[in-house]
Design an enzyme around this catalytic site. Structure first.
Site, PDB file in Angstrom:
ATOM      1  N   MET A 251      36.780  26.380  26.614  1.00  0.00           N
ATOM      2  CA  MET A 251      38.146  25.999  26.995  1.00  0.00           C
ATOM      3  C   MET A 251      38.423  24.666  26.311  1.00  0.00           C
ATOM      4  SD  MET A 251      37.816  27.245  30.924  1.00  0.00           S
ATOM      5  CE  MET A 251      36.041  27.256  30.815  1.00  0.00           C
TER       6      MET A 251
ATOM      7  N   MET B 109      34.546  22.568  28.720  1.00  0.00           N
ATOM      8  CA  MET B 109      35.922  22.065  28.846  1.00  0.00           C
ATOM      9  C   MET B 109      36.027  20.699  28.178  1.00  0.00           C
ATOM     10  SD  MET B 109      36.685  23.033  32.791  1.00  0.00           S
ATOM     11  CE  MET B 109      36.053  24.545  33.516  1.00  0.00           C
TER      12      MET B 109
ATOM     13  N   HIS C 127      32.037  30.007  27.099  1.00  0.00           N
ATOM     14  CA  HIS C 127      33.480  30.149  27.301  1.00  0.00           C
ATOM     15  C   HIS C 127      34.092  28.796  26.938  1.00  0.00           C
ATOM     16  CE1 HIS C 127      36.963  30.749  30.430  1.00  0.00           C
ATOM     17  NE2 HIS C 127      37.381  30.773  29.174  1.00  0.00           N
TER      18      HIS C 127
ATOM     19  N   HIS D 241      27.011  32.312  32.172  1.00  0.00           N
ATOM     20  CA  HIS D 241      28.342  32.008  31.640  1.00  0.00           C
ATOM     21  C   HIS D 241      28.507  30.486  31.635  1.00  0.00           C
ATOM     22  CE1 HIS D 241      32.792  32.905  31.406  1.00  0.00           C
ATOM     23  NE2 HIS D 241      32.853  31.712  31.979  1.00  0.00           N
TER      24      HIS D 241
ATOM     25  N   MET E  51      41.226  36.058  32.144  1.00  0.00           N
ATOM     26  CA  MET E  51      41.137  35.014  33.181  1.00  0.00           C
ATOM     27  C   MET E  51      42.021  35.383  34.358  1.00  0.00           C
ATOM     28  SD  MET E  51      39.809  31.627  31.851  1.00  0.00           S
ATOM     29  CE  MET E  51      39.402  31.601  33.538  1.00  0.00           C
TER      30      MET E  51
ATOM     31  N   ASP F  14      30.822  27.291  30.991  1.00  0.00           N
ATOM     32  CA  ASP F  14      32.208  26.848  30.877  1.00  0.00           C
ATOM     33  C   ASP F  14      32.274  25.487  30.201  1.00  0.00           C
ATOM     34  OD1 ASP F  14      33.720  28.976  32.172  1.00  0.00           O
ATOM     35  OD2 ASP F  14      32.574  28.432  33.962  1.00  0.00           O
TER      36      ASP F  14
ATOM     37  N   SER G 276      28.304  31.884  36.417  1.00  0.00           N
ATOM     38  CA  SER G 276      28.856  30.637  35.877  1.00  0.00           C
ATOM     39  C   SER G 276      28.204  29.478  36.615  1.00  0.00           C
ATOM     40  CB  SER G 276      30.370  30.616  36.084  1.00  0.00           C
ATOM     41  OG  SER G 276      30.824  29.273  36.088  1.00  0.00           O
TER      42      SER G 276
ATOM     43  N   GLY H 259      36.431  25.941  39.227  1.00  0.00           N
ATOM     44  CA  GLY H 259      35.877  27.060  39.976  1.00  0.00           C
ATOM     45  C   GLY H 259      36.500  27.107  41.365  1.00  0.00           C
ATOM     46  N   GLY H 260      36.242  28.167  42.072  1.00  0.00           N
ATOM     47  CA  GLY H 260      36.636  28.244  43.482  1.00  0.00           C
ATOM     48  C   GLY H 260      38.098  28.551  43.744  1.00  0.00           C
TER      49      GLY H 260
ATOM     50  N   GLY I 247      31.188  32.537  39.868  1.00  0.00           N
ATOM     51  CA  GLY I 247      30.836  31.121  39.956  1.00  0.00           C
ATOM     52  C   GLY I 247      30.599  30.730  41.397  1.00  0.00           C
ATOM     53  N   SER I 248      31.653  30.189  42.016  1.00  0.00           N
ATOM     54  CA  SER I 248      31.491  29.619  43.364  1.00  0.00           C
ATOM     55  C   SER I 248      30.883  30.617  44.354  1.00  0.00           C
ATOM     56  CB  SER I 248      32.842  29.107  43.873  1.00  0.00           C
ATOM     57  OG  SER I 248      33.821  30.112  43.757  1.00  0.00           O
TER      58      SER I 248
ATOM     59  N   ASP J 268      37.023  36.785  34.525  1.00  0.00           N
ATOM     60  CA  ASP J 268      36.569  35.442  34.877  1.00  0.00           C
ATOM     61  C   ASP J 268      37.545  34.775  35.844  1.00  0.00           C
ATOM     62  OD1 ASP J 268      35.279  33.007  34.938  1.00  0.00           O
ATOM     63  OD2 ASP J 268      35.910  32.387  32.934  1.00  0.00           O
ATOM     64  N   GLY J 269      37.051  34.446  37.025  1.00  0.00           N
ATOM     65  CA  GLY J 269      37.842  33.684  37.983  1.00  0.00           C
ATOM     66  C   GLY J 269      38.059  34.426  39.287  1.00  0.00           C
TER      67      GLY J 269
HETATM   68  C1  DX5 Z   1      37.234  28.544  35.269  1.00  0.00           C
HETATM   69  C2  DX5 Z   1      35.988  29.073  34.660  1.00  0.00           C
HETATM   70  C3  DX5 Z   1      35.273  30.085  35.461  1.00  0.00           C
HETATM   71  C4  DX5 Z   1      34.786  29.623  36.785  1.00  0.00           C
HETATM   72  C5  DX5 Z   1      34.703  30.770  37.714  1.00  0.00           C
HETATM   73  O1  DX5 Z   1      37.912  27.775  34.313  1.00  0.00           O
HETATM   74  O2  DX5 Z   1      36.282  29.646  33.419  1.00  0.00           O
HETATM   75  O3  DX5 Z   1      34.191  30.606  34.717  1.00  0.00           O
HETATM   76  O4  DX5 Z   1      33.527  29.010  36.742  1.00  0.00           O
HETATM   77  O5  DX5 Z   1      34.443  30.275  38.958  1.00  0.00           O
HETATM   78  P1  DX5 Z   1      34.856  31.098  40.259  1.00  0.00           P
HETATM   79  O6  DX5 Z   1      33.991  32.300  40.255  1.00  0.00           O
HETATM   80  O7  DX5 Z   1      34.548  30.170  41.342  1.00  0.00           O
HETATM   81  O8  DX5 Z   1      36.303  31.410  40.141  1.00  0.00           O
HETATM   82 ZN    ZN Z   2      34.656  30.719  32.449  1.00  0.00          ZN
END
Ligand code: DX5
Ligand code: ZN
Length: 355
Positions: free
Chosen positions: A86, A55, A84, A51, A155, A53, A26, A162-163, A216-217, A194-195
């Site tokens: 959102m 939003m 993804h 991936h 999720m 994201d 991500s 993220g994070g 992600g992070s 995811d997450g």
């Molecule tokens: C959160 C996102 C995730 C996010 C994951 O809304 O959908 O894809 O980037 O990040 P980490 O791996 O840091 O949880």
């Molecule tokens: Zn995501």
């Protein structure tokens, strides 16, 4: 004098990925000022896919980027792009995301507009359609759309940022069960998690048979080697999958190719065509054995398919196979009278695959 033996150059073919888990990177926590670089870096460091994201500041309290950005990024990588979304109104933008070149598009089940038309639009474009759900939404919410799903994205944090910390209870309750919801996909359905996926949580996620781990992070931590982080997450997930038993059983069989039947060519081809119609890939090869000198139309052929699809194939095609085996015995006893030429079947397009 014989010339000295030359050493073979290293194979230009990249090493094959033999494990089963895949890592989707991500880019939410990458440098958003230089996304093209971030994507190229993720690809170079061994990500299996990207991936994205998206939003809208409405479905989640954060804003990122839209279809135009995705379209621009499409040119920067050959990796599959998982969008993804959102966003509250994916139907308004779905054509743009499909046009942007996403390989899979996942929307949220909690939105307040009709979901089915959007899933159908994604599938009609030949892309994988997914539904994602917030940690508090039960998996049963996906039930009405089951047959339209190629991807379920569980999720394990509240969407938006993220994070955040991984929610193990949510994963335990939903990830393996999501596989069951994808049982209509006899081959190729995917569960994404995811997450909060990182080197601490990857083994647990792998044990629940997740196919794709979104990271992600964890991979954008300054000073850490991204490639190593990706390889670690993948390897830990595979380790979990192999050794984490669920009720004493592996979640799904490890994939290898198994022989489903050994039949004369005309039967093998017919069976191959029928099985591929439901989405299970099938190979036919000349069988080894006593008849290897015989012409192709008389000797035996092996019908091969993935072990993970064997029980589904047996359930649907076991009786047909047995009938063909009996017919083959009679055909041989009759002196192998000629059979009409049966062309190799053409595999169905993704949107033709019936569930
Ligand atoms: C959160 C996102 C995730 C996010 C994951 O809304 O959908 O894809 O980037 O990040 P980490 O791996 O840091 O949880
Ligand atoms: Zn995501």
């Amino acid at each position: 004098m014989a010339s000295p033996r030359r050493r073979r150059p290293h194979s230009p073919v990249p090493e094959l990925q033999l494990g089963r888990a895949r890592v989707a990177v991500s880019i939410l926590d990458a440098d958003l000022g230089n996304l093209a670089y971030a994507i190229r870096r993720a690809e170079k460091e061994g990500a299996d896919r990207i991936h994205l994201d998206v939003m809208d500041g409405h479905f989640v309290p954060n804003l990122t980027f839209g279809a135009r950005t995705v379209k621009a990024l499409r040119k920067r990588t050959r990796l599959p792009l998982d969008a993804h979304l959102m966003i509250s109104e994916p139907s308004r933008y779905i054509d743009q995301f499909l046009d942007a070149g996403c390989d899979s598009v996942t929307i949220h089940v909690e939105i307040e507009e009709p979901i089915e038309p959007t899933l159908r639009a994604i599938r009609a474009a030949g892309r994988a359609a997914g539904l994602s759900l917030r940690p508090g939404t039960p998996l049963s919410a996906l039930e009405p759309y089951r047959l339209l799903l190629d991807v379920i994205m569980v999720m394990t944090v509240e969407p938006g940022f993220g994070g955040q910390a991984f929610m193990a209870d949510v994963a335990r309750a939903k990830v393996l069960a999501a596989r069951e919801l994808l049982r209509h996909k006899l081959h190729g359905g995917e569960v994404h998690v995811d997450g909060g996926v990182n080197r601490e949580t990857a083994e647990f996620v792998g044990a629940l048979a997740a196919d794709v781990l979104v990271a992600g992070s964890a991979v954008w931590i300054k000073g850490r080697n991204m490639g190593r982080e990706i390889r670690l997450i993948r390897a830990l997930a595979d380790e979990g999958y192999q050794f984490g038993l669920n009720d004493g059983q592996r979640p799904i069989p490890r994939d290898k190719v198994v022989t489903f039947a050994t039949l004369p060519r005309h039967h093998a081809r017919t069976l191959q065509g029928a099985i591929e119609k439901v989405g299970i890939p099938v190979l036919i090869f000349r069988a080894g054995g006593l008849d290897i000198e015989l012409p192709d139309e008389i000797r035996d052929w092996d019908v091969l398919l993935p072990a993970s699809s064997e029980s589904a194939a047996l359930e649907r095609f076991g009786a047909r196979r047995d009938e063909m085996l009996r017919d083959a015995v009679a055909w041989r006893a009759a002196g192998t009278p000629p059979v009409a030429y049966v062309a190799a079947p053409i595999p169905p397009r993704p949107d033709e695959v019936v569930s």
